[in-house]
Design a protein around this motif. Structure first.
Motif, PDB file in Angstrom:
ATOM      1  N   SER A 129       0.408  -4.901 -12.097  1.00 39.47           N
ATOM      2  CA  SER A 129       0.406  -3.452 -12.310  1.00 39.47           C
ATOM      3  C   SER A 129      -0.974  -2.907 -12.653  1.00 39.47           C
ATOM      4  O   SER A 129      -1.364  -1.829 -12.200  1.00 39.47           O
ATOM      5  N   SER A 130      -1.742  -3.638 -13.462  1.00 43.07           N
ATOM      6  CA  SER A 130      -3.068  -3.140 -13.822  1.00 43.07           C
ATOM      7  C   SER A 130      -3.999  -3.095 -12.620  1.00 43.07           C
ATOM      8  O   SER A 130      -4.905  -2.251 -12.552  1.00 43.07           O
ATOM      9  N   VAL A 131      -3.775  -3.995 -11.659  1.00 41.98           N
ATOM     10  CA  VAL A 131      -4.605  -4.018 -10.456  1.00 41.98           C
ATOM     11  C   VAL A 131      -4.343  -2.778  -9.614  1.00 41.98           C
ATOM     12  O   VAL A 131      -5.254  -2.000  -9.304  1.00 41.98           O
ATOM     13  N   TRP A 132      -3.081  -2.561  -9.221  1.00 42.43           N
ATOM     14  CA  TRP A 132      -2.814  -1.458  -8.299  1.00 42.43           C
ATOM     15  C   TRP A 132      -2.913  -0.094  -8.970  1.00 42.43           C
ATOM     16  O   TRP A 132      -3.244   0.898  -8.311  1.00 42.43           O
ATOM     17  N   GLN A 133      -2.663  -0.021 -10.274  1.00 41.50           N
ATOM     18  CA  GLN A 133      -2.825   1.257 -10.956  1.00 41.50           C
ATOM     19  C   GLN A 133      -4.283   1.708 -10.941  1.00 41.50           C
ATOM     20  O   GLN A 133      -4.575   2.907 -10.901  1.00 41.50           O
ATOM     21  N   SER A 134      -5.200   0.757 -10.917  1.00 40.79           N
ATOM     22  CA  SER A 134      -6.611   1.122 -10.836  1.00 40.79           C
ATOM     23  C   SER A 134      -6.965   1.727  -9.489  1.00 40.79           C
ATOM     24  O   SER A 134      -7.937   2.481  -9.382  1.00 40.79           O
ATOM     25  N   TRP A 135      -6.196   1.392  -8.449  1.00 42.69           N
ATOM     26  CA  TRP A 135      -6.465   1.959  -7.130  1.00 42.69           C
ATOM     27  C   TRP A 135      -6.215   3.458  -7.100  1.00 42.69           C
ATOM     28  O   TRP A 135      -6.843   4.169  -6.316  1.00 42.69           O
ATOM     29  N   ILE A 136      -5.262   3.942  -7.902  1.00 40.82           N
ATOM     30  CA  ILE A 136      -4.863   5.341  -7.826  1.00 40.82           C
ATOM     31  C   ILE A 136      -5.232   6.113  -9.089  1.00 40.82           C
ATOM     32  O   ILE A 136      -4.823   7.258  -9.265  1.00 40.82           O
ATOM     33  N   ALA A 137      -5.996   5.494  -9.979  1.00 42.10           N
ATOM     34  CA  ALA A 137      -6.423   6.189 -11.198  1.00 42.10           C
ATOM     35  C   ALA A 137      -7.436   7.272 -10.844  1.00 42.10           C
ATOM     36  O   ALA A 137      -8.261   7.118  -9.916  1.00 42.10           O
ATOM     37  N   ASN A 138      -7.408   8.355 -11.571  1.00 36.26           N
ATOM     38  CA  ASN A 138      -8.371   9.447 -11.324  1.00 36.26           C
ATOM     39  C   ASN A 138      -9.786   9.028 -11.714  1.00 36.26           C
ATOM     40  O   ASN A 138     -10.001   8.281 -12.648  1.00 36.26           O
ATOM     41  N   MET A 152       0.830  -1.200   0.000  1.00 30.86           N
ATOM     42  CA  MET A 152       0.000   0.000   0.000  1.00 30.86           C
ATOM     43  C   MET A 152       0.866   1.253   0.000  1.00 30.86           C
ATOM     44  O   MET A 152       0.592   2.216  -0.720  1.00 30.86           O
ATOM     45  N   GLY A 153       1.918   1.231   0.813  1.00 30.31           N
ATOM     46  CA  GLY A 153       2.809   2.386   0.874  1.00 30.31           C
ATOM     47  C   GLY A 153       3.487   2.679  -0.449  1.00 30.31           C
ATOM     48  O   GLY A 153       3.606   3.843  -0.863  1.00 30.31           O
ATOM     49  N   ALA A 171      -7.571   5.064  -2.648  1.00 26.79           N
ATOM     50  CA  ALA A 171      -6.651   3.962  -2.921  1.00 26.79           C
ATOM     51  C   ALA A 171      -6.701   2.918  -1.816  1.00 26.79           C
ATOM     52  O   ALA A 171      -6.694   1.706  -2.085  1.00 26.79           O
ATOM     53  N   VAL A 172      -6.739   3.360  -0.574  1.00 25.91           N
ATOM     54  CA  VAL A 172      -6.812   2.418   0.549  1.00 25.91           C
ATOM     55  C   VAL A 172      -8.116   1.628   0.479  1.00 25.91           C
ATOM     56  O   VAL A 172      -8.132   0.402   0.677  1.00 25.91           O
TER      57      VAL A 172
END
Length: 314
Positions: A305-314, A47-48, A268-269
């Motif tokens: 990468s596609s998973v976590w990038q979705s967490w921080i996408a606008n 997460m960090g 994101a969290v």
């Protein structure tokens, strides 16, 4: 639930900043709590690193599992990535009830924490996994320090779990001896298993141990919330905790001001999820294969990468 010797270096309050994926609302550090078991160190490190990639400053703070809620209430701490339904629900509910802490949803992982014994113990205690067999075989689980009482090897005392209360309410002829660390708990299991020595201890999942070792969880009377809250409910009409431990989600919680100060980070969290299977494999890579937290978390991030990038996408 749990401190890998390989993970200790990651708990030293370091600060990270990454390339901006999206513009951070504040450069004040978001403080994520780190505890004393490998899985939690991994979820928090992942997460960090994702938050750092989004342009946030992230500070890892070593904190006690239950006592951390004081810091989350005050805003001195900001995010806790693993509150287990099995052991942390009461503290979580109390903190949320103050309005100063919020539930950020479940992690996607499902938790079990319970007394566990190696399969070879059924040869000397054939009534297992029924909990009532434990008193018939208490001497088989005894050690010189507890004899004639059986020994239950609990997790570090900070994990909670009400094992002392359970022993008293169910009238078990056992004494709780707490392991000092997560690593010590599983080192003792490894030693006992290799020698086929008697042992019953705290095991949790997601973790590699229930897969690596053949054994079973003790079957206690089924858990209900009333069993923990109302002494009149359950086998012992005068005491609570006369049942097994709950099972259920592993939750994320945060300081109530997180979404106001860092709304993108809060989203994101909330979006963070990971599977039991992924976590078990990562814990195994750290604890059994000797890989570092950074190595294992970076490998997961690269593969997803596609998973976590979705967490921080606008």
């Amino acid at each position: 639930m749990r401190l890998s010797t390989f993970a200790a270096a990651a708990c030293a309050g370091l600060v990270m900043a990454g390339s901006a994926f999206a513009e951070a609302e504040s450069q004040e550090p978001i403080k994520l709590t780190m505890h004393d078991w490998t899985g939690q160190l991994l979820t928090t490190t992942i997460m960090g690193k994702v938050l750092a990639e989004a342009g946030y400053n992230v500070e890892y703070v070593q904190a006690d599992y239950i006592a951390q809620f004081a810091g989350l209430k005050s805003g001195d701490l900001h995010v806790a990535m693993e509150i287990w339904e099995t052991t942390g629900r009461e503290a979580m509910d109390e903190a949320i009830g103050t309005g100063q802490v919020v539930n950020m949803g479940d992690t996607g992982m499902k938790a079990i924490e319970e007394w566990w014994y190696p399969a070879y113990m059924e040869e000397v205690c054939p009534g297992l996994p029924d909990w009532q067999a434990l008193n018939d075989c208490a001497r088989e689980f005894a050690t010189p320090e507890t004899a004639p009482m059986g020994r239950y090897l609990g997790g570090p005392v900070t994990w909670g779990g009400f094992d002392e209360e359970r022993i008293e309410s169910l009238g078990l002829d056992f004494e709780v001896v707490h392991a000092g660390t997560d690593a010590a708990l599983f080192a003792e299991l490894e030693s006992a298993y290799q020698r086929k020595a008697p042992i019953v201890l705290w095991i949790y999942a997601p973790h590699w141990a229930p897969t690596k070792y053949e054994g079973n969880f003790v079957a206690f009377p089924p858990y209900t919330p009333e069993c923990y809250e109302d002494p009149s409910v359950g086998i012992n009409p005068n005491m609570a905790y006369d049942c097994g431990k709950p099972t259920g989600p592993i939750w994320k919680v945060a300081w109530s001001g997180l979404a106001d100060k860092w709304p993108g980070a809060a989203k994101a969290v909330e979006a963070f999820t990971i599977s039991n299977e992924d976590m078990g494999a990562m814990v195994s890579a750290v604890d059994l294969d000797g890989k570092s937290l950074d190595e294992v978390s970076d490998a997961w991030l690269a593969a997803n990468s596609s998973v976590w990038q979705s967490w921080i996408a606008n």
